[in-house]
Write a protein that holds these residues in place. Structure first.
Motif, PDB file in Angstrom:
ATOM      1  N   ALA A  38       0.823  -1.207   0.000  1.00 15.15           N
ATOM      2  CA  ALA A  38       0.000   0.000   0.000  1.00 15.15           C
ATOM      3  C   ALA A  38       0.855   1.254   0.000  1.00 15.15           C
ATOM      4  O   ALA A  38       0.528   2.247  -0.665  1.00 15.15           O
ATOM      5  CB  ALA A  38      -0.945  -0.011   1.203  1.00 15.15           C
ATOM      6  N   GLY A  44      -1.479   4.071  -0.791  1.00 22.63           N
ATOM      7  CA  GLY A  44      -2.568   3.861   0.155  1.00 22.63           C
ATOM      8  C   GLY A  44      -3.378   2.620  -0.164  1.00 22.63           C
ATOM      9  O   GLY A  44      -3.261   2.021  -1.239  1.00 22.63           O
ATOM     10  N   ASN A  45      -4.243   2.234   0.793  1.00 25.71           N
ATOM     11  CA  ASN A  45      -5.019   1.004   0.659  1.00 25.71           C
ATOM     12  C   ASN A  45      -5.994   1.044  -0.512  1.00 25.71           C
ATOM     13  O   ASN A  45      -6.160   0.050  -1.226  1.00 25.71           O
ATOM     14  CB  ASN A  45      -5.782   0.723   1.959  1.00 25.71           C
ATOM     15  CG  ASN A  45      -4.873   0.203   3.055  1.00 25.71           C
ATOM     16  OD1 ASN A  45      -3.935  -0.547   2.787  1.00 25.71           O
ATOM     17  ND2 ASN A  45      -5.133   0.593   4.288  1.00 25.71           N
ATOM     18  N   GLU A  46      -6.652   2.179  -0.720  1.00 27.28           N
ATOM     19  CA  GLU A  46      -7.612   2.252  -1.812  1.00 27.28           C
ATOM     20  C   GLU A  46      -6.916   2.195  -3.169  1.00 27.28           C
ATOM     21  O   GLU A  46      -7.420   1.584  -4.111  1.00 27.28           O
ATOM     22  CB  GLU A  46      -8.459   3.529  -1.685  1.00 27.28           C
ATOM     23  CG  GLU A  46      -9.504   3.453  -0.598  1.00 27.28           C
ATOM     24  CD  GLU A  46     -10.402   2.226  -0.730  1.00 27.28           C
ATOM     25  OE1 GLU A  46     -10.922   1.986  -1.839  1.00 27.28           O
ATOM     26  OE2 GLU A  46     -10.568   1.504   0.273  1.00 27.28           O
ATOM     27  N   ALA A  47      -5.759   2.843  -3.247  1.00 21.32           N
ATOM     28  CA  ALA A  47      -4.993   2.788  -4.494  1.00 21.32           C
ATOM     29  C   ALA A  47      -4.526   1.366  -4.775  1.00 21.32           C
ATOM     30  O   ALA A  47      -4.523   0.911  -5.931  1.00 21.32           O
ATOM     31  CB  ALA A  47      -3.803   3.733  -4.426  1.00 21.32           C
ATOM     32  N   ARG A  51      -6.054  -1.398  -3.686  1.00 30.43           N
ATOM     33  CA  ARG A  51      -7.244  -2.168  -4.048  1.00 30.43           C
ATOM     34  C   ARG A  51      -7.585  -1.957  -5.534  1.00 30.43           C
ATOM     35  O   ARG A  51      -7.972  -2.891  -6.229  1.00 30.43           O
ATOM     36  CB  ARG A  51      -8.431  -1.756  -3.176  1.00 30.43           C
ATOM     37  CG  ARG A  51      -9.716  -2.528  -3.461  1.00 30.43           C
ATOM     38  CD  ARG A  51     -10.875  -1.944  -2.667  1.00 30.43           C
ATOM     39  NE  ARG A  51     -10.801  -2.290  -1.271  1.00 30.43           N
ATOM     40  CZ  ARG A  51     -11.439  -3.311  -0.704  1.00 30.43           C
ATOM     41  NH1 ARG A  51     -12.200  -4.108  -1.451  1.00 30.43           N
ATOM     42  NH2 ARG A  51     -11.324  -3.554   0.584  1.00 30.43           N
ATOM     43  N   GLU A  52      -7.417  -0.708  -6.002  1.00 33.49           N
ATOM     44  CA  GLU A  52      -7.715  -0.393  -7.393  1.00 33.49           C
ATOM     45  C   GLU A  52      -6.676  -0.986  -8.338  1.00 33.49           C
ATOM     46  O   GLU A  52      -7.022  -1.464  -9.425  1.00 33.49           O
ATOM     47  CB  GLU A  52      -7.765   1.123  -7.583  1.00 33.49           C
ATOM     48  CG  GLU A  52      -8.101   1.553  -8.995  1.00 33.49           C
ATOM     49  CD  GLU A  52      -8.146   3.063  -9.152  1.00 33.49           C
ATOM     50  OE1 GLU A  52      -8.168   3.545 -10.301  1.00 33.49           O
ATOM     51  OE2 GLU A  52      -8.141   3.770  -8.124  1.00 33.49           O
ATOM     52  N   LYS A  53      -5.408  -0.981  -7.904  1.00 31.15           N
ATOM     53  CA  LYS A  53      -4.328  -1.498  -8.735  1.00 31.15           C
ATOM     54  C   LYS A  53      -3.452  -2.449  -7.910  1.00 31.15           C
ATOM     55  O   LYS A  53      -2.379  -2.078  -7.441  1.00 31.15           O
ATOM     56  CB  LYS A  53      -3.491  -0.364  -9.319  1.00 31.15           C
ATOM     57  CG  LYS A  53      -4.221   0.483 -10.337  1.00 31.15           C
ATOM     58  CD  LYS A  53      -3.290   1.508 -10.984  1.00 31.15           C
ATOM     59  CE  LYS A  53      -3.991   2.266 -12.102  1.00 31.15           C
ATOM     60  NZ  LYS A  53      -3.067   3.229 -12.773  1.00 31.15           N
ATOM     61  N   ASN A  99      -9.888  -7.090   1.862  1.00 32.55           N
ATOM     62  CA  ASN A  99      -9.097  -5.987   1.315  1.00 32.55           C
ATOM     63  C   ASN A  99      -9.103  -5.938  -0.219  1.00 32.55           C
ATOM     64  O   ASN A  99      -8.429  -5.093  -0.809  1.00 32.55           O
ATOM     65  CB  ASN A  99      -7.657  -6.085   1.810  1.00 32.55           C
ATOM     66  CG  ASN A  99      -7.514  -5.697   3.269  1.00 32.55           C
ATOM     67  OD1 ASN A  99      -7.458  -4.519   3.609  1.00 32.55           O
ATOM     68  ND2 ASN A  99      -7.489  -6.694   4.141  1.00 32.55           N
ATOM     69  N   GLY A 100      -9.863  -6.831  -0.853  1.00 34.84           N
ATOM     70  CA  GLY A 100      -9.886  -6.871  -2.307  1.00 34.84           C
ATOM     71  C   GLY A 100      -8.539  -7.214  -2.906  1.00 34.84           C
ATOM     72  O   GLY A 100      -8.239  -6.832  -4.035  1.00 34.84           O
ATOM     73  N   SER A 101      -7.744  -7.955  -2.154  1.00 32.02           N
ATOM     74  CA  SER A 101      -6.396  -8.310  -2.585  1.00 32.02           C
ATOM     75  C   SER A 101      -6.411  -9.691  -3.233  1.00 32.02           C
ATOM     76  O   SER A 101      -6.924 -10.653  -2.644  1.00 32.02           O
ATOM     77  CB  SER A 101      -5.453  -8.312  -1.374  1.00 32.02           C
ATOM     78  OG  SER A 101      -4.138  -8.605  -1.752  1.00 32.02           O
TER      79      SER A 101
END
Length: 491
Positions: free
Chosen positions: A190, A195-198, A200-202, A231-233
């Motif tokens: 991350a 970051g975590n959202e970034a 998750r997106e990529k 975490n969408g990982s």
């Protein structure tokens, strides 16, 4: 093998082991096994979740899974997963028959490039493998390759992940001992992506966890499976069986058991987070009844993985595989044979995430030179599965007519236009005449690969991390050393 004419008259090699009727038979056997025998789930939260979804829970946390839950999970699991590199560029589209090759994570012995000594693997071996993978275009993703014995207790996976981030921009296939070090690894990824959202997106990393054969899921494995789902990982959750020991000796029986283990993992993962990215499938080594060893380079493993590919293409779920593996204990003729056979079959199978390239010694031994050699074999395999075009321009009837009998094609415009694309060119393999080869030192393919690996390590550096990111990773590692060193994890 049959040749099918496809898009734009392109002739593509195709290969499959199972007919549609055989796929249906194995699928139905898997459903019957899950519904009537079930799997043992050593995780109370997961057991309750499965019960709430309609599963029957028996004594000792044996969970029987109804057919409809399996079918629903297959449908909800994504059929396409995109993995990025740490520069934010799409690097792998795990879907259909697209194949990507990379390393595994756990070799305990490494051949030293300079001395030739077979010794315990060290952290510098992880860094070296990552730099070589960063350089070689045939390697699509990196893994630690080596398991570093010089890292402090319980920091081996954290140190390995950090070394890969520092020495390679490609996606990372990784393992973790437990939730504690896995959380640190996720935070490192991350930090690199912003970051975590970034992240998750990529996503730039894929976690590898596995159930226990036969038909069991440990608490630690499910914790990691759920962490990835939350975490969408992307997670690669696949069993590793040994036919004749932990799995049936018959290939059909072993495939059925492995598929049940894999699909029960998909059910838990999708119940936890519908649509979360998962890579599934199964692997099947065999027990050599004479030597008492786990065999990695055997033809039975190849057949089981081919069956796995056929099943998971049918399911529409991205699948895992292994290739470039050998039971030889050094770089020799056996290693070359088994590497080549497994890589070719994996490429023809259309397995998506193919790892463990350049493995030797039943999955215990590695060598930087072996990575270079496997890259050349992968290049060969990709030329085979690319096929060739059969349109008017490529047939070139006008060229053939103009040259005529006893003519030559070397100087034609067609040759100049197409020779680089039509004819594969190796980097290391010998193509010189015997006398010229002798004058050049009579070097073997292995010697050329060793020199190439040394050259890469002497000259190549990956794109460096930003200074702030590097400092953040260093701080995370030091905090992990204080928090985790000596702590026992549940796997």
């Amino acid at each position: 093998m049959v040749m099918n004419t496809g898009f734009k008259s392109q002739c593509l090699p195709t290969y499959r082991v199972l007919t549609q009727d055989q796929i249906n038979t194995l699928h139905c056997a898997t459903l019957e096994l899950l519904e009537t025998v079930g799997v043992k789930i050593m995780h109370e939260e997961a057991v309750q979740m499965m019960a709430d979804a309609g599963c029957r829970v028996k004594k000792d946390n044996i969970v029987q899974i109804p057919n409809y839950l399996v079918e629903e999970a297959i449908i909800s699991a994504p059929s396409r997963i995109t993995i990025y590199n740490r520069l934010g560029k799409a690097a792998m589209h795990l879907e259909g028959n697209k194949t990507y090759f990379g390393m595994g994570t756990d070799l305990v012995k490494t051949y030293d490039l300079k001395t030739g000594e077979l010794r315990e693997s060290q952290l510098r071996d992880v860094a070296n493998a990552a730099r070589i993978a960063d350089y070689l275009e045939e390697i699509d993703f990196t893994g630690s390759y080596a398991l570093p014995f010089d890292s402090p207790t319980n920091l081996a996976y954290i140190d390995s992940f950090k070394a890969q981030l520092e020495n390679c921009v490609k996606p990372i296939f990784y393992t973790a001992a437990g939730m504690e070090d896995m959380a640190v690894i996720h935070d490192m990824a991350a930090a690199v992506m912003g970051g975590n959202e970034a992240l998750r997106e990529k996503p730039i990393h894929i976690h590898y966890a596995e159930p226990l054969t036969p038909l069991m899921h440990s608490s630690g494995a499910i914790d990691k499976l759920f962490f990835c789902a939350d975490n969408g990982s992307p997670v690669n959750y696949t069993p590793g069986m040994m036919s004749g020991a932990s799995a049936p000796v018959t290939l059909a029986g072993a495939v059925t058991v492995g598929n049940a283990e894999a699909l029960s993992g998909v059910v838990m993962h999708q119940l936890r987070a519908k649509g979360a990215p998962i890579i599934s499938g199964f692997g099947m080594s065999t027990l050599d009844m004479k030597a008492g060893t786990c065999i990695y380079g055997c033809p039975e493993y190849r057949l089981a993985l081919s069956a796995c590919s056929d099943l998971y293409h049918y399911y529409g779920i991205p699948m895992w595989g292994t290739a470039g593996v050998s039971d030889a204990n050094c770089i020799d003729q056996q290693a070359g044979m088994e590497w080549a056979m497994s890589l070719l079959m994996a490429g023809l199978d259309g397995a998506n995430l193919i790892h463990d390239i350049a493995y030797m010694g039943q999955g215990l031994v590695g060598s930087p030179a072996a990575l270079v050699m496997n890259a050349e074999i992968i290049s060969y395999v990709r030329r085979v599965i690319k096929g060739f075009d059969i349109d008017a321009e490529h047939i070139g009837m006008d060229v053939i007519k103009s040259v005529g009998p006893q003519g030559g094609f070397l100087t034609t415009d067609q040759t100049m236009k197409f020779f680089k694309d039509e004819h594969w060119q190796p980097h290391l393999s010998n193509r010189t005449a015997p006398d010229i080869w002798a004058k050049m030192g009579s070097k073997t393919w292995g010697q050329n690969a060793t020199q190439k690996a040394l050259d890469i390590l002497n000259s190549h550096q990956a794109v460096p991390l930003d200074r702030e990111v590097q400092e953040s990773l260093d701080a995370m590692r030091e905090k992990a050393f204080i928090d985790l060193d000596g702590k026992q994890f549940e796997s």
